[in-house]
Structure formats: C-alpha cells, structure tokens
Design a protein around this motif. Structure first.
Motif, PDB file in Angstrom:
ATOM      1  N   THR A  11       0.854  -1.185   0.000  1.00  0.00           N
ATOM      2  CA  THR A  11       0.000   0.000   0.000  1.00  0.00           C
ATOM      3  C   THR A  11       0.889   1.234   0.000  1.00  0.00           C
ATOM      4  OG1 THR A  11      -1.744  -1.155   1.196  1.00  0.00           O
ATOM      5  CG2 THR A  11      -1.778   1.243   1.274  1.00  0.00           C
ATOM      6  N   ARG A  12       0.692   2.078  -0.982  1.00  0.00           N
ATOM      7  CA  ARG A  12       1.457   3.322  -1.083  1.00  0.00           C
ATOM      8  C   ARG A  12       0.471   4.482  -1.050  1.00  0.00           C
ATOM      9  NH1 ARG A  12       5.124   0.602  -5.255  1.00  0.00           N
ATOM     10  NH2 ARG A  12       6.910   0.060  -3.964  1.00  0.00           N
ATOM     11  N   VAL A  13       0.645   5.320  -0.039  1.00  0.00           N
ATOM     12  CA  VAL A  13      -0.274   6.433   0.203  1.00  0.00           C
ATOM     13  C   VAL A  13       0.454   7.747  -0.045  1.00  0.00           C
ATOM     14  CG1 VAL A  13      -1.766   7.540   1.911  1.00  0.00           C
ATOM     15  CG2 VAL A  13      -1.420   5.057   1.977  1.00  0.00           C
ATOM     16  N   LEU A  36      -6.573   1.221   8.868  1.00  0.00           N
ATOM     17  CA  LEU A  36      -7.467   0.129   9.274  1.00  0.00           C
ATOM     18  C   LEU A  36      -7.872  -0.740   8.088  1.00  0.00           C
ATOM     19  CD1 LEU A  36      -9.719   1.963  11.869  1.00  0.00           C
ATOM     20  CD2 LEU A  36      -7.905   0.292  12.327  1.00  0.00           C
ATOM     21  N   ASP A  37      -8.089  -0.117   6.926  1.00  0.00           N
ATOM     22  CA  ASP A  37      -8.479  -0.875   5.735  1.00  0.00           C
ATOM     23  C   ASP A  37      -7.348  -1.747   5.202  1.00  0.00           C
ATOM     24  OD1 ASP A  37     -11.004   0.201   5.824  1.00  0.00           O
ATOM     25  OD2 ASP A  37     -10.656   1.656   4.217  1.00  0.00           O
ATOM     26  N   THR A  38      -6.116  -1.393   5.548  1.00  0.00           N
ATOM     27  CA  THR A  38      -4.957  -2.123   5.021  1.00  0.00           C
ATOM     28  C   THR A  38      -4.116  -2.712   6.145  1.00  0.00           C
ATOM     29  OG1 THR A  38      -3.620  -0.103   4.957  1.00  0.00           O
ATOM     30  CG2 THR A  38      -4.872  -0.650   2.964  1.00  0.00           C
ATOM     31  N   ILE A  39      -4.732  -3.045   7.240  1.00  0.00           N
ATOM     32  CA  ILE A  39      -4.043  -3.496   8.444  1.00  0.00           C
ATOM     33  C   ILE A  39      -3.154  -4.720   8.185  1.00  0.00           C
ATOM     34  CG2 ILE A  39      -5.857  -5.003   9.353  1.00  0.00           C
ATOM     35  CD1 ILE A  39      -3.999  -2.563  11.561  1.00  0.00           C
ATOM     36  N   THR A  87      -1.485   3.562  -4.310  1.00  0.00           N
ATOM     37  CA  THR A  87      -2.777   2.890  -4.159  1.00  0.00           C
ATOM     38  C   THR A  87      -3.823   3.835  -3.577  1.00  0.00           C
ATOM     39  OG1 THR A  87      -2.133   2.052  -1.982  1.00  0.00           O
ATOM     40  CG2 THR A  87      -1.750   0.604  -3.884  1.00  0.00           C
ATOM     41  N   HIS A  88      -3.359   4.878  -2.862  1.00  0.00           N
ATOM     42  CA  HIS A  88      -4.253   5.856  -2.245  1.00  0.00           C
ATOM     43  C   HIS A  88      -3.665   7.256  -2.402  1.00  0.00           C
ATOM     44  CE1 HIS A  88      -5.160   2.094  -0.180  1.00  0.00           C
ATOM     45  NE2 HIS A  88      -6.346   2.593   0.125  1.00  0.00           N
ATOM     46  N   ILE A  89      -4.534   8.209  -2.697  1.00  0.00           N
ATOM     47  CA  ILE A  89      -4.144   9.619  -2.738  1.00  0.00           C
ATOM     48  C   ILE A  89      -5.068  10.359  -1.793  1.00  0.00           C
ATOM     49  CG2 ILE A  89      -3.939  11.703  -4.141  1.00  0.00           C
ATOM     50  CD1 ILE A  89      -3.566   9.808  -6.585  1.00  0.00           C
ATOM     51  N   VAL A  90      -4.478  11.025  -0.810  1.00  0.00           N
ATOM     52  CA  VAL A  90      -5.232  11.834   0.150  1.00  0.00           C
ATOM     53  C   VAL A  90      -4.960  13.283  -0.218  1.00  0.00           C
ATOM     54  CG1 VAL A  90      -5.514  12.441   2.582  1.00  0.00           C
ATOM     55  CG2 VAL A  90      -4.986  10.074   1.937  1.00  0.00           C
TER      56      VAL A  90
END
Length: 116
Positions: A11-13, A36-39, A87-90
C-alpha cells in the motif's frame, strides 16, 4: 459474484494539501481509515509538505520519519512519483489543486480520498 480488483501487496499512500487547507482532523481521519483498511499489508507514506501536515508532525500525532517527503516541481521527484503507482491519494484543497495533483501523480488505479 462481485467484480473485485486484486489487492495490492504494497500500500502506497500519497498525501498533499494546498497551502490554504487547514483541516488537520480530516487528514488524520483519512490516514487512520486507510491504516485500518490495510491493516494486513505493509504501507508506505509519501507527501508534499503543507501547513496542516506539518502541524500534525510537529504535534507528534504521526512520526515524520515514517513518511517520505517529495518536492513539488522537482523533475527527479516527479519521475520517482510517477513510478510508485500509489494505491491511495489523500488530497485537500480546492478542485483545481486536487485535479492537478491527481494528474501529476499518474496513479490511475489509486483510491482518491478528497478532504474537505
């Protein structure tokens, strides 16, 4: 049967917000939710510096050493960023800021967490 995409092993944020964005709570909630989603997976965190995120680091809510900082506009960083396949962009800021950010990151399959 559901149509699910395979889960990424890593997971790369990426976190970024505009200079005007000040909602620290939204950043913390987004990162907590992703955690939490990628614990069950390893996570890597990357960011562009912004005042709200700096305050979070300065307050000790998150350890700055767990995050890798990139410089917006740096050609070498831009090439690295595009190769990471986030995988995620905030993202926090106005629509133009977020649209440009997402375009520049080149992560077409990333889940986008739009902060208000």
């Amino acid at each position: 049967m559901t149509d699910q995409q395979p889960i990424a092993a890593q997971t790369r944020v990426f976190i970024a917000c505009s200079e005007e964005f000040r909602n620290r709570k939204a950043i913390m909630e987004a990162l907590g939710s992703i955690f939490l989603d990628t614990i069950d997976r390893q996570r890597e965190y990357f960011y562009f510096d912004c005042p709200a995120l700096t305050e979070i680091f300065d307050d000790g809510v998150f350890n700055r050493s767990a995050f890798r900082r990139f410089n917006p506009g740096d050609a070498k960083d831009a090439a690295t960023i595009r190769s990471l396949n986030f995988t995620h962009i905030v993202a926090g800021g106005d629509d133009a800021f977020v649209k440009t950010l997402v375009s520049n990151l080149g992560a077409k399959k990333a889940a986008i967490v739009r902060l208000m």
